[in-house]
Scaffold this motif. Structure first.
Motif, PDB file in Angstrom:
ATOM      1  N   ALA A  48     134.209 -64.049 -58.222  1.00 12.68           N
ATOM      2  CA  ALA A  48     134.191 -65.386 -58.818  1.00 12.68           C
ATOM      3  C   ALA A  48     134.101 -66.462 -57.739  1.00 12.68           C
ATOM      4  O   ALA A  48     133.355 -67.434 -57.884  1.00 12.68           O
ATOM      5  N   GLN A  49     134.852 -66.319 -56.664  1.00 10.72           N
ATOM      6  CA  GLN A  49     134.840 -67.314 -55.589  1.00 10.72           C
ATOM      7  C   GLN A  49     133.464 -67.397 -54.943  1.00 10.72           C
ATOM      8  O   GLN A  49     132.995 -68.492 -54.612  1.00 10.72           O
ATOM      9  N   LYS A  50     132.807 -66.264 -54.780  1.00 16.85           N
ATOM     10  CA  LYS A  50     131.463 -66.265 -54.192  1.00 16.85           C
ATOM     11  C   LYS A  50     130.502 -67.082 -55.050  1.00 16.85           C
ATOM     12  O   LYS A  50     129.755 -67.914 -54.536  1.00 16.85           O
ATOM     13  N   ILE A  51     130.554 -66.872 -56.365  1.00 10.92           N
ATOM     14  CA  ILE A  51     129.688 -67.619 -57.282  1.00 10.92           C
ATOM     15  C   ILE A  51     130.054 -69.104 -57.251  1.00 10.92           C
ATOM     16  O   ILE A  51     129.189 -69.973 -57.204  1.00 10.92           O
ATOM     17  N   LEU A  52     131.342 -69.398 -57.261  1.00  9.45           N
ATOM     18  CA  LEU A  52     131.777 -70.797 -57.241  1.00  9.45           C
ATOM     19  C   LEU A  52     131.330 -71.489 -55.960  1.00  9.45           C
ATOM     20  O   LEU A  52     130.919 -72.652 -55.999  1.00  9.45           O
ATOM     21  N   ASN A  53     131.382 -70.790 -54.839  1.00  5.52           N
ATOM     22  CA  ASN A  53     130.925 -71.378 -53.577  1.00  5.52           C
ATOM     23  C   ASN A  53     129.444 -71.726 -53.648  1.00  5.52           C
ATOM     24  O   ASN A  53     129.024 -72.786 -53.171  1.00  5.52           O
ATOM     25  N   ILE A  54     128.649 -70.858 -54.252  1.00  7.93           N
ATOM     26  CA  ILE A  54     127.212 -71.127 -54.397  1.00  7.93           C
ATOM     27  C   ILE A  54     127.000 -72.334 -55.294  1.00  7.93           C
ATOM     28  O   ILE A  54     126.243 -73.244 -54.968  1.00  7.93           O
ATOM     29  N   ILE A  55     127.686 -72.359 -56.431  1.00 10.29           N
ATOM     30  CA  ILE A  55     127.533 -73.476 -57.367  1.00 10.29           C
ATOM     31  C   ILE A  55     128.030 -74.774 -56.730  1.00 10.29           C
ATOM     32  O   ILE A  55     127.424 -75.827 -56.895  1.00 10.29           O
ATOM     33  N   GLY A  56     129.125 -74.683 -55.982  1.00  9.69           N
ATOM     34  CA  GLY A  56     129.694 -75.870 -55.350  1.00  9.69           C
ATOM     35  C   GLY A  56     128.755 -76.544 -54.368  1.00  9.69           C
ATOM     36  O   GLY A  56     128.838 -77.754 -54.159  1.00  9.69           O
ATOM     37  N   THR A  57     127.826 -75.798 -53.776  1.00  4.75           N
ATOM     38  CA  THR A  57     126.851 -76.417 -52.864  1.00  4.75           C
ATOM     39  C   THR A  57     125.793 -77.201 -53.622  1.00  4.75           C
ATOM     40  O   THR A  57     125.102 -78.017 -53.035  1.00  4.75           O
ATOM     41  N   LYS A  58     125.688 -76.953 -54.934  1.00  3.36           N
ATOM     42  CA  LYS A  58     124.644 -77.601 -55.729  1.00  3.36           C
ATOM     43  C   LYS A  58     125.191 -78.609 -56.733  1.00  3.36           C
ATOM     44  O   LYS A  58     124.460 -79.398 -57.289  1.00  3.36           O
ATOM     45  N   ILE A  59     126.498 -78.563 -56.991  1.00  2.00           N
ATOM     46  CA  ILE A  59     127.146 -79.450 -57.965  1.00  2.00           C
ATOM     47  C   ILE A  59     128.295 -80.154 -57.255  1.00  2.00           C
ATOM     48  O   ILE A  59     129.191 -79.509 -56.737  1.00  2.00           O
ATOM     49  N   SER A  60     128.284 -81.476 -57.269  1.00  2.00           N
ATOM     50  CA  SER A  60     129.361 -82.180 -56.568  1.00  2.00           C
ATOM     51  C   SER A  60     130.168 -83.108 -57.471  1.00  2.00           C
ATOM     52  O   SER A  60     131.185 -83.631 -57.053  1.00  2.00           O
ATOM     53  N   SER A  61     129.747 -83.287 -58.713  1.00  2.00           N
ATOM     54  CA  SER A  61     130.408 -84.285 -59.552  1.00  2.00           C
ATOM     55  C   SER A  61     131.578 -83.734 -60.357  1.00  2.00           C
ATOM     56  O   SER A  61     132.287 -84.490 -60.997  1.00  2.00           O
ATOM     57  N   ALA A  62     131.791 -82.422 -60.346  1.00  2.00           N
ATOM     58  CA  ALA A  62     132.798 -81.836 -61.230  1.00  2.00           C
ATOM     59  C   ALA A  62     133.906 -81.158 -60.434  1.00  2.00           C
ATOM     60  O   ALA A  62     133.718 -80.764 -59.293  1.00  2.00           O
ATOM     61  N   ASP A  63     135.073 -81.026 -61.092  1.00  2.00           N
ATOM     62  CA  ASP A  63     136.150 -80.205 -60.542  1.00  2.00           C
ATOM     63  C   ASP A  63     135.726 -78.746 -60.682  1.00  2.00           C
ATOM     64  O   ASP A  63     135.289 -78.330 -61.753  1.00  2.00           O
ATOM     65  N   LEU A  64     135.859 -77.974 -59.618  1.00  2.00           N
ATOM     66  CA  LEU A  64     135.475 -76.568 -59.636  1.00  2.00           C
ATOM     67  C   LEU A  64     136.726 -75.716 -59.477  1.00  2.00           C
ATOM     68  O   LEU A  64     137.508 -75.924 -58.559  1.00  2.00           O
ATOM     69  N   VAL A  65     136.933 -74.744 -60.381  1.00  2.00           N
ATOM     70  CA  VAL A  65     138.170 -73.972 -60.406  1.00  2.00           C
ATOM     71  C   VAL A  65     137.866 -72.490 -60.597  1.00  2.00           C
ATOM     72  O   VAL A  65     137.034 -72.123 -61.425  1.00  2.00           O
ATOM     73  N   VAL A  66     138.578 -71.644 -59.837  1.00  2.00           N
ATOM     74  CA  VAL A  66     138.560 -70.203 -60.075  1.00  2.00           C
ATOM     75  C   VAL A  66     139.813 -69.868 -60.867  1.00  2.00           C
ATOM     76  O   VAL A  66     140.924 -70.118 -60.408  1.00  2.00           O
ATOM     77  N   LYS A  67     139.623 -69.327 -62.070  1.00  2.00           N
ATOM     78  CA  LYS A  67     140.759 -68.928 -62.900  1.00  2.00           C
ATOM     79  C   LYS A  67     141.297 -67.580 -62.433  1.00  2.00           C
ATOM     80  O   LYS A  67     140.613 -66.825 -61.748  1.00  2.00           O
ATOM     81  N   GLU A  68     142.504 -67.266 -62.874  1.00  2.00           N
ATOM     82  CA  GLU A  68     143.115 -65.970 -62.572  1.00  2.00           C
ATOM     83  C   GLU A  68     142.191 -64.866 -63.099  1.00  2.00           C
ATOM     84  O   GLU A  68     141.748 -64.914 -64.239  1.00  2.00           O
ATOM     85  N   PRO A  69     141.892 -63.866 -62.280  1.00  2.00           N
ATOM     86  CA  PRO A  69     140.978 -62.806 -62.721  1.00  2.00           C
ATOM     87  C   PRO A  69     141.538 -62.006 -63.891  1.00  2.00           C
ATOM     88  O   PRO A  69     142.748 -61.924 -64.078  1.00  2.00           O
ATOM     89  N   HIS A  70     140.623 -61.432 -64.658  1.00  2.00           N
ATOM     90  CA  HIS A  70     141.020 -60.557 -65.766  1.00  2.00           C
ATOM     91  C   HIS A  70     140.703 -59.121 -65.356  1.00  2.00           C
ATOM     92  O   HIS A  70     139.542 -58.764 -65.190  1.00  2.00           O
ATOM     93  N   VAL A  71     141.730 -58.318 -65.196  1.00  2.00           N
ATOM     94  CA  VAL A  71     141.562 -56.905 -64.866  1.00  2.00           C
ATOM     95  C   VAL A  71     141.846 -56.102 -66.132  1.00  2.00           C
ATOM     96  O   VAL A  71     142.944 -56.154 -66.677  1.00  2.00           O
ATOM     97  N   TYR A  72     140.821 -55.406 -66.597  1.00  2.00           N
ATOM     98  CA  TYR A  72     140.948 -54.613 -67.810  1.00  2.00           C
ATOM     99  C   TYR A  72     141.694 -53.312 -67.516  1.00  2.00           C
ATOM    100  O   TYR A  72     141.777 -52.875 -66.379  1.00  2.00           O
TER     101      TYR A  72
END
Length: 163
Positions: A48-72
């Motif tokens: 999730a953090q890897k994806i958020l880091n990629i998105i964060g380089t392209k989106i600057s106007s929003a709060d970006l958050v990684v939620k607690e992971p879901h382990v099945y």
């Protein structure tokens, strides 16, 4: 993979289309039950953090958050098998999962495509976002909104005065 990159590109394009109306974006990694819980939680968080880091380089106007992971759990996989009418297979998989019998659940995965499908879905990354929409109310909408949102005390008094 190319499909993952295409999906990510489409998500970024969608998020960017909202411009400054995009208020927040959150992402949650998921992990299937193979391996240890701590390892899977860390793996899901890193994905999730890897994806958020990629998105964060392209989106600057929003709060970006990684939620607690879901382990099945193996119980989650078994519940999904039961929902597909595979109760016997679910019970067998649970037996192997609870005993940490890797060879047993791997044999079942090799022989039952439904197990792989279920576990692939558990590994997906889920995202949510919030956008702000401003709308100018026309006079009728404004009147209706005012009536619905009038304080209850005022409504009670006006009903009492009318009687």
């Amino acid at each position: 993979s190319d499909l993952n990159q295409k999906t990510l590109d489409m998500l970024v394009e969608e998020l960017r289309s909202y411009g400054r109306s995009l208020m927040s974006f959150s992402i949650q990694g998921g992990a299937s039950p193979e391996g240890g819980t701590d390892y899977n939680k860390d793996l899901a968080r890193r994905r999730a953090q890897k994806i958020l880091n990629i998105i964060g380089t392209k989106i600057s106007s929003a709060d970006l958050v990684v939620k607690e992971p879901h382990v099945y759990t193996w119980e989650d996989v078994a519940d999904s098998l039961i929902a597909r009418g595979q109760k016997t297979e679910a019970e067998e998989l649970l037996k192997y999962g609870r005993a940490k019998d890797v060879a047993g659940w791997r044999r079942m995965m090799a022989s039952n495509p439904a197990i792989n499908q279920i576990m692939e879905r558990q590994r997906l990354i889920k995202s949510t976002y919030t956008i702000r929409r401003n709308k100018v109310l026309d006079p009728a909408e404004s009147d209706n909104w005012g009536k619905r949102n009038r304080p209850r005390e005022t409504l009670a008094k006006s009903r009492h005065n009318c009687a």
